[in-house]
Scaffold this motif. Structure first.
Motif, PDB file in Angstrom:
ATOM      1  N   TRP A 215       0.389  -1.367  -0.150  1.00  0.00           N
ATOM      2  CA  TRP A 215       0.050   0.454   0.113  1.00  0.00           C
ATOM      3  C   TRP A 215       1.020   1.397   0.239  1.00  0.00           C
ATOM      4  CZ3 TRP A 215      -1.498   3.914   4.376  1.00  0.00           C
ATOM      5  CH2 TRP A 215      -1.965   4.288   3.925  1.00  0.00           C
ATOM      6  N   ASN A 216       1.569   1.048   0.934  1.00  0.00           N
ATOM      7  CA  ASN A 216       3.217   2.465   0.835  1.00  0.00           C
ATOM      8  C   ASN A 216       3.661   2.618  -0.423  1.00  0.00           C
ATOM      9  OD1 ASN A 216       2.318   4.225   3.473  1.00  0.00           O
ATOM     10  ND2 ASN A 216       2.632   1.662   3.962  1.00  0.00           N
ATOM     11  N   LEU A 217       3.945   1.853  -0.849  1.00  0.00           N
ATOM     12  CA  LEU A 217       5.107   1.877  -2.516  1.00  0.00           C
ATOM     13  C   LEU A 217       3.963   1.856  -3.684  1.00  0.00           C
ATOM     14  CD1 LEU A 217       7.690  -0.746  -1.221  1.00  0.00           C
ATOM     15  CD2 LEU A 217       7.812   1.736  -1.084  1.00  0.00           C
ATOM     16  N   ASN A 218       3.068   1.959  -3.819  1.00  0.00           N
ATOM     17  CA  ASN A 218       2.091   1.725  -5.318  1.00  0.00           C
ATOM     18  C   ASN A 218       1.811   3.372  -5.666  1.00  0.00           C
ATOM     19  OD1 ASN A 218      -0.449   2.030  -3.598  1.00  0.00           O
ATOM     20  ND2 ASN A 218      -0.538  -0.662  -3.663  1.00  0.00           N
ATOM     21  N   TYR A 219       1.120   3.520  -6.953  1.00  0.00           N
ATOM     22  CA  TYR A 219       0.102   4.236  -6.950  1.00  0.00           C
ATOM     23  C   TYR A 219       1.089   5.391  -8.125  1.00  0.00           C
ATOM     24  CZ  TYR A 219      -4.571   3.311  -5.068  1.00  0.00           C
ATOM     25  OH  TYR A 219      -5.764   2.969  -4.815  1.00  0.00           O
ATOM     26  N   TRP A 220       2.250   4.728  -8.189  1.00  0.00           N
ATOM     27  CA  TRP A 220       3.699   5.499  -9.138  1.00  0.00           C
ATOM     28  C   TRP A 220       2.232   5.640 -10.147  1.00  0.00           C
ATOM     29  CZ3 TRP A 220       8.040   7.233  -7.325  1.00  0.00           C
ATOM     30  CH2 TRP A 220       8.001   6.266  -5.621  1.00  0.00           C
ATOM     31  N   ASP A 221       1.328   4.798 -10.520  1.00  0.00           N
ATOM     32  CA  ASP A 221       0.873   5.191 -11.954  1.00  0.00           C
ATOM     33  C   ASP A 221      -0.687   6.048 -12.756  1.00  0.00           C
ATOM     34  OD1 ASP A 221      -0.319   3.629 -10.398  1.00  0.00           O
ATOM     35  OD2 ASP A 221      -1.008   2.790 -12.310  1.00  0.00           O
ATOM     36  N   SER A 222      -0.345   6.959 -10.787  1.00  0.00           N
ATOM     37  CA  SER A 222      -1.793   7.611 -10.804  1.00  0.00           C
ATOM     38  C   SER A 222      -1.644   9.129 -11.897  1.00  0.00           C
ATOM     39  CB  SER A 222      -1.872   7.863  -9.401  1.00  0.00           C
ATOM     40  OG  SER A 222      -2.615   6.745  -9.277  1.00  0.00           O
ATOM     41  N   ILE A 223       0.150   8.816 -11.534  1.00  0.00           N
ATOM     42  CA  ILE A 223       0.579  10.626 -12.126  1.00  0.00           C
ATOM     43  C   ILE A 223      -0.197  10.881 -13.915  1.00  0.00           C
ATOM     44  CG2 ILE A 223       2.994  10.200 -12.829  1.00  0.00           C
ATOM     45  CD1 ILE A 223       1.674  13.060 -10.940  1.00  0.00           C
ATOM     46  N   SER A 224       0.311   9.099 -14.096  1.00  0.00           N
ATOM     47  CA  SER A 224       0.109   9.616 -15.229  1.00  0.00           C
ATOM     48  C   SER A 224      -1.587  10.580 -16.400  1.00  0.00           C
ATOM     49  CB  SER A 224       0.158   8.010 -16.197  1.00  0.00           C
ATOM     50  OG  SER A 224      -1.170   7.046 -16.187  1.00  0.00           O
ATOM     51  N   THR A 225      -2.700  10.013 -15.119  1.00  0.00           N
ATOM     52  CA  THR A 225      -3.759  11.433 -15.483  1.00  0.00           C
ATOM     53  C   THR A 225      -3.648  12.301 -15.690  1.00  0.00           C
ATOM     54  OG1 THR A 225      -4.263  11.142 -12.889  1.00  0.00           O
ATOM     55  CG2 THR A 225      -5.335   8.950 -13.813  1.00  0.00           C
ATOM     56  N   LEU A 226      -2.372  12.567 -15.377  1.00  0.00           N
ATOM     57  CA  LEU A 226      -1.875  14.606 -15.707  1.00  0.00           C
ATOM     58  C   LEU A 226      -1.081  14.520 -16.350  1.00  0.00           C
ATOM     59  CD1 LEU A 226      -1.872  15.117 -11.593  1.00  0.00           C
ATOM     60  CD2 LEU A 226      -3.821  15.456 -13.169  1.00  0.00           C
ATOM     61  N   ALA A 227      -0.499  14.018 -17.299  1.00  0.00           N
ATOM     62  CA  ALA A 227       0.160  13.361 -17.812  1.00  0.00           C
ATOM     63  C   ALA A 227       0.022  14.581 -19.428  1.00  0.00           C
ATOM     64  CB  ALA A 227       0.669  12.692 -18.956  1.00  0.00           C
ATOM     65  N   GLY A 228      -0.632  15.517 -19.802  1.00  0.00           N
ATOM     66  CA  GLY A 228      -1.799  16.258 -20.162  1.00  0.00           C
ATOM     67  C   GLY A 228      -1.054  17.061 -19.918  1.00  0.00           C
ATOM     68  N   GLU A 229      -0.768  17.797 -18.501  1.00  0.00           N
ATOM     69  CA  GLU A 229      -1.028  18.606 -18.173  1.00  0.00           C
ATOM     70  C   GLU A 229       0.509  19.271 -16.889  1.00  0.00           C
ATOM     71  OE1 GLU A 229      -3.204  20.844 -17.344  1.00  0.00           O
ATOM     72  OE2 GLU A 229      -4.462  19.169 -18.037  1.00  0.00           O
ATOM     73  N   VAL A 230       2.285  18.155 -17.849  1.00  0.00           N
ATOM     74  CA  VAL A 230       3.138  18.311 -17.991  1.00  0.00           C
ATOM     75  C   VAL A 230       3.962  18.860 -18.921  1.00  0.00           C
ATOM     76  CG1 VAL A 230       4.887  17.071 -17.612  1.00  0.00           C
ATOM     77  CG2 VAL A 230       2.684  16.433 -16.156  1.00  0.00           C
ATOM     78  N   ASP A 231       4.423  20.560 -18.549  1.00  0.00           N
ATOM     79  CA  ASP A 231       5.551  20.440 -19.141  1.00  0.00           C
ATOM     80  C   ASP A 231       6.778  20.026 -19.778  1.00  0.00           C
ATOM     81  OD1 ASP A 231       6.934  22.758 -20.164  1.00  0.00           O
ATOM     82  OD2 ASP A 231       7.650  23.449 -18.859  1.00  0.00           O
ATOM     83  N   GLU A 362      -8.248  -2.935  -0.751  1.00  0.00           N
ATOM     84  CA  GLU A 362      -7.556  -1.398  -2.142  1.00  0.00           C
ATOM     85  C   GLU A 362      -6.277  -2.319  -2.515  1.00  0.00           C
ATOM     86  OE1 GLU A 362      -4.345   1.981  -2.586  1.00  0.00           O
ATOM     87  OE2 GLU A 362      -5.559   1.666  -0.505  1.00  0.00           O
ATOM     88  N   ASN A 363      -5.356  -3.090  -2.246  1.00  0.00           N
ATOM     89  CA  ASN A 363      -4.985  -3.807  -2.926  1.00  0.00           C
ATOM     90  C   ASN A 363      -4.896  -4.809  -3.834  1.00  0.00           C
ATOM     91  OD1 ASN A 363      -2.630  -2.270  -1.261  1.00  0.00           O
ATOM     92  ND2 ASN A 363      -2.231  -3.555  -0.016  1.00  0.00           N
ATOM     93  N   PHE A 364      -6.306  -5.718  -2.878  1.00  0.00           N
ATOM     94  CA  PHE A 364      -6.727  -6.560  -4.056  1.00  0.00           C
ATOM     95  C   PHE A 364      -7.226  -5.864  -5.712  1.00  0.00           C
ATOM     96  CE2 PHE A 364      -9.432  -9.863  -5.845  1.00  0.00           C
ATOM     97  CZ  PHE A 364      -8.846 -11.154  -4.580  1.00  0.00           C
ATOM     98  N   LEU A 365      -7.801  -5.259  -5.143  1.00  0.00           N
ATOM     99  CA  LEU A 365      -8.557  -4.012  -6.411  1.00  0.00           C
ATOM    100  C   LEU A 365      -7.364  -3.908  -7.662  1.00  0.00           C
ATOM    101  CD1 LEU A 365     -11.357  -2.740  -5.452  1.00  0.00           C
ATOM    102  CD2 LEU A 365     -11.250  -5.054  -7.012  1.00  0.00           C
ATOM    103  N   TYR A 366      -6.295  -3.326  -6.805  1.00  0.00           N
ATOM    104  CA  TYR A 366      -5.586  -2.410  -7.089  1.00  0.00           C
ATOM    105  C   TYR A 366      -4.677  -3.452  -8.255  1.00  0.00           C
ATOM    106  CZ  TYR A 366      -1.389   0.739  -8.048  1.00  0.00           C
ATOM    107  OH  TYR A 366      -0.218   1.414  -8.461  1.00  0.00           O
ATOM    108  N   CYS A 367      -4.144  -4.407  -7.617  1.00  0.00           N
ATOM    109  CA  CYS A 367      -3.025  -5.832  -8.061  1.00  0.00           C
ATOM    110  C   CYS A 367      -4.050  -6.169  -9.659  1.00  0.00           C
ATOM    111  CB  CYS A 367      -3.282  -6.809  -7.205  1.00  0.00           C
ATOM    112  SG  CYS A 367      -1.751  -7.066  -6.059  1.00  0.00           S
ATOM    113  N   PHE A 368      -5.142  -6.211  -9.492  1.00  0.00           N
ATOM    114  CA  PHE A 368      -5.452  -6.759 -10.671  1.00  0.00           C
ATOM    115  C   PHE A 368      -5.500  -5.915 -12.084  1.00  0.00           C
ATOM    116  CE2 PHE A 368      -8.453  -9.311  -8.295  1.00  0.00           C
ATOM    117  CZ  PHE A 368      -8.959 -10.963  -9.013  1.00  0.00           C
ATOM    118  N   GLY A 369      -5.717  -4.166 -11.756  1.00  0.00           N
ATOM    119  CA  GLY A 369      -5.893  -3.600 -13.078  1.00  0.00           C
ATOM    120  C   GLY A 369      -3.897  -3.303 -12.857  1.00  0.00           C
TER     121      GLY A 369
END
Length: 465
Positions: A215-231, A362-369
Motif C-alpha cells: 500500500w505504501n509503495l504503489n500508485y506510481w501510475d496515478s500521475i499518468s492521469t495528469l500527463a497532459g498538464e506536464v511541461d 484496496e491492494n486486491f483491486l489495485y493488483c488486478f489493474g
C-alpha cells in the motif's frame, strides 16, 4: 480514422488528444516530484504496522529493497507509457489502446474503486494520530461521527476546488518530512544499532506486512492521469518519477531507521499513530504536536488529491463516452459534481472497515489493474515496436517481459494472503464491472442516458481495427 456508427473521429496512436490542453499552465519538475510524492506516499504515516507485523529488520529491509521489485518497474512503465500517450486519462488510455475499450472501462472501474478505498484510509489515519491527545477518538460513536464529519468537510473543500497541486504539494511535503529529520538529530544519543537487527521469523504476520509495504509503495501510475498538464512530458515525467522515487524511499526508511533505533522495541505498540508517541519520547510535547500537525496536513492533503483524482477520472471517462454525460458536468467551481458526490459516498460506506481490511481490499483491486497495465505494456511493445516513445525503457521485448515478472509475482503473493472476506468483497466488485460495461452500452443504444461523443477524443484501439 472515422467511426461512422458513432460520428467520433479517431486519431493515430500517440497523438495529442486536444489543443485545449495547451492553454493551461504546465507543471514543471519540482512541483511534479511532490505531486507524485503525495500520490504515492505523503510521508511515513501508516508504515508503523510493518514493525508490528515483522519486526525492525524486515521492516527496514522491506522499505529499502521492495521498491526495486515493485516501485521501480511501475515507475519505469509509467514513464514510458505516460510519454507515449502524453494526455490526461493515463492508464485508461493505455489499456484501451492495447486491449480495447471494454478492458479500458474495467481498468477505470477498478482504479476508481481502489482510489475510493484508498481515500477511506485518510480520515482513519488522521484520527489515529489524534487519539493520543484525544483518547475519545480511539473508537466508538465519537470516532464514527468524527470520520463522517471530516469526510463531509473535506468533500466540500474538494467541491469548492481546493486541491493539492504544484507548490502547495511542495510545502506540505516539506512540512510532513521536517519533524522526522529533526527527530533524527535528537535521537542520535539514543540510537542502539542492535535494535535494527531484531527479527523473529516465527512470529511474522506476512499478510499485514506485505499489505503495508504494498500500500505504501504503489500508485506510481496515478500521475499518468495528469500527463497532459506536464511541461515537456517526454523529459519532465521520467525525471520527476526518478526524483520522487528517491524522496519516497528516504521518507519511509529514515523515520523508520531513527524510530526503531532510538526506542526499546515493543511490537504491539507499533500501530497507526505510534510515530507521534515516539516523537514525544524523544522531544517532548512540542515535537509530538509537530508530528501530529504534519500527519493531519498530510492526510488531509492526500484526501483532497485523491478525491480530485477520482472525480476527475469519472469526468474523463464520461467525456470519452464510457459513462453517461452527467458525470462530465461540473459545478460552478469547475469540479465534477456527480463524481465528487459518488466518490465521497464510497468513502463513507467504507468507513466501517478496519485499517487493515481497507488496505487489503484496496491492494486486491489495485493488483488486478496493475496486471492489465503489465499486459498492455508488453502488448504495445510487441504490436507497435516502432511507435514513438519519447522515453523508452532500455530493454527489448524479452527484457520487458522479464521486468514484469518480479512485480507480477509480488501481486500474486499479495492476492494469496488476502483474507476470505476481502477476497469476496473484491471479487464482487470486479464482477460488477464486468456486468456494468455492457449495461452502459445497452443504455447508450436505447438512449436511456445521454453520452458525450467528442471529435477530438482518442479511441486508440481503433488504430488496431
Amino acid at each position: 480514422m472515422v467511426d461512422r456508427s458513432s460520428g467520433a473521429e479517431y486519431v493515430e496512436l500517440g497523438e495529442r488528444s486536444s489543443p485545449k490542453l495547451d492553454k493551461h499552465q504546465k507543471v514543471s519538475v519540482i512541483p511534479l516530484v511532490f505531486l507524485i510524492f503525495y500520490e504515492v506516499s505523503g510521508g511515513p504515516f501508516g508504515i508503523e504496522d510493518s514493525v508490528k507485523a515483522a519486526g525492525p529488520l524486515l521492516a527496514l529491509l522491506g522499505f529499502l529493497l521492495v521498491p526495486f521489485v515493485w516501485s521501480v518497474p511501475e515507475a519505469l512503465i509509467t514513464a514510458e507509457l505516460g510519454t507515449m500517450f502524453p494526455e490526461n486519462g493515463g492508464y485508461v488510455v493505455w489499456i484501451s489502446s492495447a486491449l480495447g475499450p471494454y478492458w479500458g472501462f474495467q481498468q477505470g472501474w477498478m482504479k476508481w474503486l481502489s482510489g475510493v478505498i484508498d481515500n477511506a484510509l485518510y480520515p482513519v489515519l488522521f484520527l489515529d494520530y489524534l487519539k493520543s491527545a484525544i483518547p475519545e477518538l480511539g473508537g466508538g460513536l465519537p470516532r464514527t461521527i468524527t470520520v463522517l464529519a471530516l469526510t463531509i468537510i473535506l468533500t466540500y473543500m474538494s467541491y469548492r476546488g481546493l486541491t493539492i497541486v504544484g507548490w502547495v504539494a511542495i510545502f506540505l511535503g516539506v512540512f510532513s518530512l521536517a519533524p522526522f529529520i529533526f527527530m533524527g538529530f535528537v535521537a542520535i544519543p539514543r540510537l542502539n544499532p542492535s535494535r535494527w537487527l531484531v527479527m523473529d521469523l516465527d512470529h511474522v504476520n506476512w499478510s499485514l506486512f506485505l499489505n503495508t509495504l504494498f500500500w505504501n509503495l504503489n500508485y506510481w501510475d496515478s500521475i499518468s492521469t495528469l500527463a497532459g498538464e506536464v511541461d515537456n512530458p517526454s523529459k519532465t515525467l521520467p525525471k520527476s518519477l526518478f526524483y520522487a522515487l528517491l524522496l519516497v524511499i528516504f521518507g519511509y526508511f529514515f523515520p523508520l531507521l531513527v524510530s526503531t533505533g532510538a526506542v526499546p522495541l515493543d511490537r504491539e505498540l507499533w500501530t497507526d499513530g505510534y510515530f507521534s508517541d515516539i516523537a514525544k519520547m524523544l522531544g517532548g510535547v512540542w515535537l509530538l504536536t509537530w508530528v501530529q500537525a504534519a500527519a493531519a496536513l498530510s492526510n488531509m492533503g492526500m484526501f483532497l488529491a485523491e478525491m480530485s483524482s477520482d472525480s476527475f477520472q469519472l469526468e474523463g471517462m464520461a467525456t470519452r463516452g464510457m459513462l453517461p454525460e452527467l458525470f462530465a458536468k461540473r459545478s460552478r467551481y469547475g469540479t465534477p459534481l456527480v463524481g465528487t458526490l459518488l466518490s465521497s459516498s464510497g468513502v463513507i460506506l467504507l468507513s466501517w472497515m478496519s485499517f487493515q481490511e481497507i488496505v487489503a481490499a484496496e491492494n486486491f483491486l489495485y493488483c488486478f489493474g496493475m496486471i492489465m497495465e503489465f499486459i498492455a505494456f508488453v502488448k504495445l511493445r510487441i504490436d507497435h515496436p516502432a511507435e514513438s516513445r519519447p522515453y523508452k525503457i532500455p530493454v527489448g521485448t524479452t527484457g520487458s517481459i522479464i521486468m514484469c515478472i518480479p512485480p507480477t509475482l509480488m501481486i500474486l503473493v499479495v492476492l494469496a494472503f488476502a483474507s476470505f472476506k476481502v477476497m469476496v468483497i473484491s471479487m464482487v466488485a470486479v464482477m460488477i464491472g464486468f456486468v456494468l460495461e455492457p449495461c452502459l452500452r445497452h443504455s447508450q443504444r436505447k438512449r436511456w442516458f445521454k453520452y458525450s461523443i467528442i471529435a477530438d477524443n482518442h479511441d486508440y484501439h481503433s488504430a488496431y481495427q
